[in-house]
Design an enzyme around this catalytic site. Structure first.
Site, PDB file in Angstrom:
ATOM      1  N   SER A 128       0.985  -1.092  -0.040  1.00 43.83           N
ATOM      2  CA  SER A 128       0.103  -0.075   0.013  1.00 43.83           C
ATOM      3  C   SER A 128       0.710   1.225  -0.007  1.00 43.83           C
ATOM      4  O   SER A 128       2.017   1.141   0.515  1.00 43.83           O
ATOM      5  CB  SER A 128      -0.805  -0.003   1.328  1.00 43.83           C
ATOM      6  OG  SER A 128      -1.579   1.255   1.294  1.00 43.83           O
TER       7      SER A 128
ATOM      8  N   TYR B  43      -2.578  -1.362  10.254  1.00 41.92           N
ATOM      9  CA  TYR B  43      -2.820  -1.598   8.800  1.00 41.92           C
ATOM     10  C   TYR B  43      -1.389  -1.192   8.205  1.00 41.92           C
ATOM     11  O   TYR B  43      -0.745  -1.800   7.480  1.00 41.92           O
ATOM     12  CB  TYR B  43      -4.032  -1.146   8.348  1.00 41.92           C
ATOM     13  CG  TYR B  43      -3.981  -1.162   6.704  1.00 41.92           C
ATOM     14  CD1 TYR B  43      -4.685  -2.073   6.308  1.00 41.92           C
ATOM     15  CD2 TYR B  43      -3.398  -0.230   5.855  1.00 41.92           C
ATOM     16  CE1 TYR B  43      -4.431  -2.324   4.810  1.00 41.92           C
ATOM     17  CE2 TYR B  43      -3.644  -0.188   4.518  1.00 41.92           C
ATOM     18  CZ  TYR B  43      -3.948  -1.285   4.054  1.00 41.92           C
ATOM     19  OH  TYR B  43      -3.822  -1.358   2.835  1.00 41.92           O
TER      20      TYR B  43
END
Length: 247
Positions: free
Chosen positions: A137, A150
């Site tokens: 990400s 995350y």
């Protein structure tokens, strides 16, 4: 990576980036298998794409990964590409000691791809060519405050991809990291799928496949929208960019 003529396993392929990537790779002439935990969503994928193979798999279950890996290799001996895509993204309040969310995120986003890669690695190495793709990400490089674990797991996936690549030098098995920006999926909820600030899913998939075709030896696939985060530190604007993202 040659993006045609492969047998590809994609985790979390029943929705979002995983499903869109599966459909796009199917259209490129690949044999595609997707996994997911939601049987209803898997059925919808199959109904829309009869040529895609769907299999239920709870990636949080270490024993299930071991059993699944043995079965999938027996069923699809030509399997040569693994896409570790399954992931969750949930906000956390660290002041509330939200350990359950943190631990679930680590299990799904980090332990699962490590376990599945380890379980399938010897088979993948036995194929003439192939690849392990990891989905990280932009937040691995420029984290966002509401999602501490995350962001941490995606930073860890980047590091894992780098070291896996080092250990696999000379084997013919590529390690490719996909670095998505904020994309219109339901990863954080239905509102994300229509957020005008997010990159349209079709655009992300199209640009990603174009880059894979144009850069067959690439180690990272970074669409333009992700460069803001990926290169913030390299370009000397990390503090400014971090403040902007977390203002």
């Amino acid at each position: 990576m040659n993006i045609t003529g492969n047998t590809i396993l994609i985790t979390g392929g029943n929705s979002g980036i995983g499903r869109a990537l599966a459909e796009a790779l199917l259209a490129k002439g690949n044999n595609v298998i997707v996994t997911g935990r939601d049987a209803t969503k898997l059925a919808a994928v199959k109904a829309a794409n009869p040529a895609i193979h769907t299999r239920e798999l709870d990636v949080d279950d270490a024993a299930a990964i071991t059993d699944f890996s043995a079965q999938i290799v027996e069923e699809f001996p030509e399997l040569n590409v693994l896409v570790n895509n399954a992931g969750i993204m949930r906000p956390e309040d660290v002041k509330a000691n939200d350990r359950a969310t943190a631990e679930a995120t680590i299990t799904t986003n980090l332990l699962a791809p490590i376990r599945l890669t380890a379980a399938l690695l010897q088979h993948l190495l036995s194929r003439p060519s192939g690849a392990v793709l990891t989905v990280s990400s932009g937040l691995a490089y420029l984290p966002r405050g509401p999602f501490p674990t995350y962001c941490a797991t995606k930073a860890a996936i980047h590091s894992y991809s780098q070291t896996l690549r080092v250990q696999l030098r000379g084997t013919g098995l590529q390690v490719i990291e996909l670095v998505p920006p904020y994309v219109q999926t339901e990863l954080t909820g239905k509102q994300q799928a229509s957020d005008p600030n997010a990159m349209p899913l079709d655009d992300y998939i199209s640009e990603t496949l174009t880059l894979l075709e144009q850069q067959p030896n690439a180690e990272e696939i970074i669409v333009q929208r992700a460069s803001f985060q990926r290169f913030a530190e390299r370009e000397g604007r990390y503090a400014e960019s971090f403040a902007r993202l977390n203002g």
